[in-house]
Write a protein that holds these residues in place. Sequence first.
Motif, PDB file in Angstrom:
ATOM      1  N   ASP A  55      -4.925   2.403  -2.338  1.00 52.03           N
ATOM      2  CA  ASP A  55      -6.081   2.173  -1.482  1.00 52.03           C
ATOM      3  C   ASP A  55      -6.168   0.691  -1.152  1.00 52.03           C
ATOM      4  O   ASP A  55      -6.007  -0.162  -2.025  1.00 52.03           O
ATOM      5  CB  ASP A  55      -7.359   2.641  -2.191  1.00 52.03           C
ATOM      6  CG  ASP A  55      -8.596   2.432  -1.355  1.00 52.03           C
ATOM      7  OD1 ASP A  55      -9.219   1.357  -1.480  1.00 52.03           O
ATOM      8  OD2 ASP A  55      -8.948   3.333  -0.577  1.00 52.03           O
ATOM      9  N   ARG A  56      -6.409   0.376   0.110  1.00 48.85           N
ATOM     10  CA  ARG A  56      -6.443  -1.017   0.542  1.00 48.85           C
ATOM     11  C   ARG A  56      -7.591  -1.792  -0.108  1.00 48.85           C
ATOM     12  O   ARG A  56      -7.451  -2.968  -0.420  1.00 48.85           O
ATOM     13  CB  ARG A  56      -6.570  -1.057   2.068  1.00 48.85           C
ATOM     14  CG  ARG A  56      -6.574  -2.450   2.693  1.00 48.85           C
ATOM     15  CD  ARG A  56      -5.223  -3.072   2.733  1.00 48.85           C
ATOM     16  NE  ARG A  56      -5.250  -4.323   3.496  1.00 48.85           N
ATOM     17  CZ  ARG A  56      -4.314  -5.235   3.483  1.00 48.85           C
ATOM     18  NH1 ARG A  56      -3.234  -5.066   2.749  1.00 48.85           N
ATOM     19  NH2 ARG A  56      -4.413  -6.339   4.211  1.00 48.85           N
ATOM     20  N   ASP A  57      -8.733  -1.144  -0.332  1.00 56.05           N
ATOM     21  CA  ASP A  57      -9.850  -1.830  -0.974  1.00 56.05           C
ATOM     22  C   ASP A  57      -9.529  -2.168  -2.424  1.00 56.05           C
ATOM     23  O   ASP A  57      -9.872  -3.253  -2.910  1.00 56.05           O
ATOM     24  CB  ASP A  57     -11.115  -0.965  -0.897  1.00 56.05           C
ATOM     25  CG  ASP A  57     -11.639  -0.823   0.520  1.00 56.05           C
ATOM     26  OD1 ASP A  57     -11.412  -1.745   1.336  1.00 56.05           O
ATOM     27  OD2 ASP A  57     -12.250   0.213   0.829  1.00 56.05           O
ATOM     28  N   GLU A  98      -6.576  -2.617  -3.522  1.00 53.76           N
ATOM     29  CA  GLU A  98      -5.562  -3.664  -3.390  1.00 53.76           C
ATOM     30  C   GLU A  98      -6.221  -5.038  -3.256  1.00 53.76           C
ATOM     31  O   GLU A  98      -5.771  -6.025  -3.863  1.00 53.76           O
ATOM     32  CB  GLU A  98      -4.687  -3.361  -2.175  1.00 53.76           C
ATOM     33  CG  GLU A  98      -3.461  -4.212  -2.027  1.00 53.76           C
ATOM     34  CD  GLU A  98      -2.599  -3.764  -0.849  1.00 53.76           C
ATOM     35  OE1 GLU A  98      -1.706  -4.531  -0.455  1.00 53.76           O
ATOM     36  OE2 GLU A  98      -2.824  -2.646  -0.333  1.00 53.76           O
ATOM     37  N   THR A 136       0.835  -1.192   0.000  1.00 52.69           N
ATOM     38  CA  THR A 136       0.000   0.000   0.000  1.00 52.69           C
ATOM     39  C   THR A 136       0.871   1.242   0.000  1.00 52.69           C
ATOM     40  O   THR A 136       1.868   1.304   0.720  1.00 52.69           O
ATOM     41  CB  THR A 136      -0.920   0.032   1.230  1.00 52.69           C
ATOM     42  OG1 THR A 136      -1.661  -1.191   1.300  1.00 52.69           O
ATOM     43  CG2 THR A 136      -1.894   1.197   1.158  1.00 52.69           C
ATOM     44  N   ASN A 182      -6.812  -7.635   7.233  1.00 55.06           N
ATOM     45  CA  ASN A 182      -6.784  -6.788   8.426  1.00 55.06           C
ATOM     46  C   ASN A 182      -8.133  -6.160   8.721  1.00 55.06           C
ATOM     47  O   ASN A 182      -8.227  -5.274   9.566  1.00 55.06           O
ATOM     48  CB  ASN A 182      -5.711  -5.702   8.295  1.00 55.06           C
ATOM     49  CG  ASN A 182      -6.034  -4.687   7.211  1.00 55.06           C
ATOM     50  OD1 ASN A 182      -6.925  -4.903   6.381  1.00 55.06           O
ATOM     51  ND2 ASN A 182      -5.322  -3.567   7.196  1.00 55.06           N
ATOM     52  N   THR A 214      -9.294   2.586   5.979  1.00 58.40           N
ATOM     53  CA  THR A 214      -9.778   1.425   6.717  1.00 58.40           C
ATOM     54  C   THR A 214      -9.999   1.748   8.188  1.00 58.40           C
ATOM     55  O   THR A 214     -10.959   1.267   8.815  1.00 58.40           O
ATOM     56  CB  THR A 214      -8.772   0.265   6.593  1.00 58.40           C
ATOM     57  OG1 THR A 214      -8.598  -0.064   5.220  1.00 58.40           O
ATOM     58  CG2 THR A 214      -9.247  -0.949   7.349  1.00 58.40           C
ATOM     59  N   TRP A 249      -2.780 -12.742   0.415  1.00 59.12           N
ATOM     60  CA  TRP A 249      -3.439 -11.635   1.097  1.00 59.12           C
ATOM     61  C   TRP A 249      -3.504 -11.908   2.584  1.00 59.12           C
ATOM     62  O   TRP A 249      -3.945 -12.975   3.021  1.00 59.12           O
ATOM     63  CB  TRP A 249      -4.862 -11.463   0.548  1.00 59.12           C
ATOM     64  CG  TRP A 249      -5.607 -10.307   1.122  1.00 59.12           C
ATOM     65  CD1 TRP A 249      -6.550 -10.349   2.104  1.00 59.12           C
ATOM     66  CD2 TRP A 249      -5.487  -8.940   0.748  1.00 59.12           C
ATOM     67  NE1 TRP A 249      -7.035  -9.087   2.365  1.00 59.12           N
ATOM     68  CE2 TRP A 249      -6.391  -8.191   1.541  1.00 59.12           C
ATOM     69  CE3 TRP A 249      -4.699  -8.255  -0.170  1.00 59.12           C
ATOM     70  CZ2 TRP A 249      -6.520  -6.820   1.436  1.00 59.12           C
ATOM     71  CZ3 TRP A 249      -4.836  -6.882  -0.277  1.00 59.12           C
ATOM     72  CH2 TRP A 249      -5.741  -6.182   0.519  1.00 59.12           C
ATOM     73  N   SER A 283      -4.793   5.278   6.690  1.00 57.27           N
ATOM     74  CA  SER A 283      -5.621   4.474   5.791  1.00 57.27           C
ATOM     75  C   SER A 283      -7.094   4.709   6.061  1.00 57.27           C
ATOM     76  O   SER A 283      -7.505   4.810   7.228  1.00 57.27           O
ATOM     77  CB  SER A 283      -5.306   2.989   5.976  1.00 57.27           C
ATOM     78  OG  SER A 283      -6.246   2.176   5.304  1.00 57.27           O
TER      79      SER A 283
END
Length: 612
Positions: free
Chosen positions: A271-273, A275, A68, A290, A458, A287, A456
């Motif tokens: 962006d984690r989403d 990703e 990220t 988290n 998140t 993966w 983040s």
Amino acid sequence: MALMRSKAGLALSLFWLVGMPALAGADDLQFRVGTAIIGDLKYQPGFKHFDYVNPDAPKGGDVKLSATGTFDTLNPILLKGETVTGLTLVFDTLLKSTDDETSSSYGLLAEGVAYPDDISSATFRLRAEAKWADGKPVTPEDVIFSFERTKDLNPRNAAYYVHVTGAEKTGERDVTFHFDEKNNRELPLILGQMLIVPKHWWEAPGSDGKPRDISRTTLEPVMGSGPYKIASFSPGAAIRYELRDDYWGKDIPVNVGQNNFRSIAYTYFGDRDVEFEGFRSGNVDYWQENQASRWATGYKFPAVTDGRVKREELPNPLHSVGIMQAMVPNMRRELFKDPRVRQALNYAVDFEEWNRTIFFNRYKRVDSFFFGTELASSGLPEGRELEILNEVNDKVPPGVFTTPYANPVGGDPQKLRDNLRRALDLFKQAGYVLKGNQLVNAQTGKPFSFEILLSSPTLEKVALPYAQNLKKIGIDARVRTVDPSQYTNRTRSFDYDMIWNVWAETLNPGNEQIDYWGSASANRNGSHNFAGIADPAVDAIIPKVILAQDRAEKDAAAKALDRILLANHYVVPLYYASTVPIAYWDKFDRPAVLPEYGIGFPDIWWSKSAAK
């Protein structure tokens, strides 16, 4: 966030040194093949490989991973810019830790380590076969250069190695480090974890013909002695590492059955989403989850249903790791200097409600800086722990001796109202009053207002409800999420009101405690003392943790430190899980039994395609 004890895993895993079987050495030096926490090493001289690896694992295949944010430097030691993920694949260290012992380490670049009884120095003997990627031998001069540049250019390491006064060449393949603190069992080990870089490469002209400068960021592919080389990269976006066929150390015992993939590539996502969508689509192979909500509801896609994607929950990485995940008020700000204010902020956390509605009851509330381990304090102090605390009884809150630490409990509207009333009582004691719907300083009239800085989106799932609870008692808490580069720069310079952080503790806390909680690190940019703790009691206990001579003393000192940190409400504890959720595309094999203290990915896994 979760942790893996892999090659790029816990950078702060710490160990104790005890007498080990020795290798024959020159003069009066007795070189030990490894170090361990207590008793003998599991692996004795002549061992062939670690028990948890497959020594016949095939080499080949590719693994696609993700990261990220972004990166802007390939310099492995500099505390500037955003260093690329996976760079430790390119470099070896003097010693290598194992994943099936809590605290053991064996020679990698060094074939052994020697030290006197008072541990006033440590000598590492380099392997004769250790070579850089250009074929030149790894020398004591390289080790000295690496140490001096690491200590000079990285403020965190300057503190970490503060008791290492210097290094000198003491033999053709020997380098000796000298200490100004005796009987610190940790110092030889943290030196063994240091990345070693090639002096001759950094002092030669670069690919552009200009002199290289290790004090600056660089995007020139760096050279190391490790199993992988940088094959290609796109600045800030992607990097690919390729296994070296000529790697000098591929057959030494600590490496057998490891470094099995032909290439390891990282793609960066902002962006984690997004990703995760890369993982769903097959562009990312592995993966580590988290988000409890996504783990519970986000894996209903065809590849999971038909078995092409595997899911597991593994406790292994957390068997020897204590976690403190918390909101961290910056005490360099006048707003947070009063401990009653910091305690009041904890009463606005409604963990039980969040756990039920957001986290599917997957988490537990953190109530120790060593949460989940035997070092976590509980009940009232007694025995040696009480004796240690009595030595600083005039410097700690009285409650340390009379009241076990406990977080407020919520979970329904009435409990939350009661908790917020208690918070207001504490704010009143600290000099604040409610005027209308606003909490203000009774003397100055200044509103109690601050910003929660996040790295983040998140984390907003918790930060925003937390801010809403604070609003109910007149506090203006604003949530701001910034990009990773800005977050890194702001946290390094302590430019924030409150942040979200996770500290990971091994079962052998040591020198890093100064960096986390010590007065010496409170105003040193780049330290991990994000709260700004400068407490004489903490400073008095930290050396007892570092210099403890046996397991019982280490445990007692760590618990005493834990109690003092908790009693001063330096952070607002949050939550953590007891397992690490992972998902991966069904293209890998691995040993039937994973190591007790790690997942081993990607180190000891291998590609199914390579086995065909």
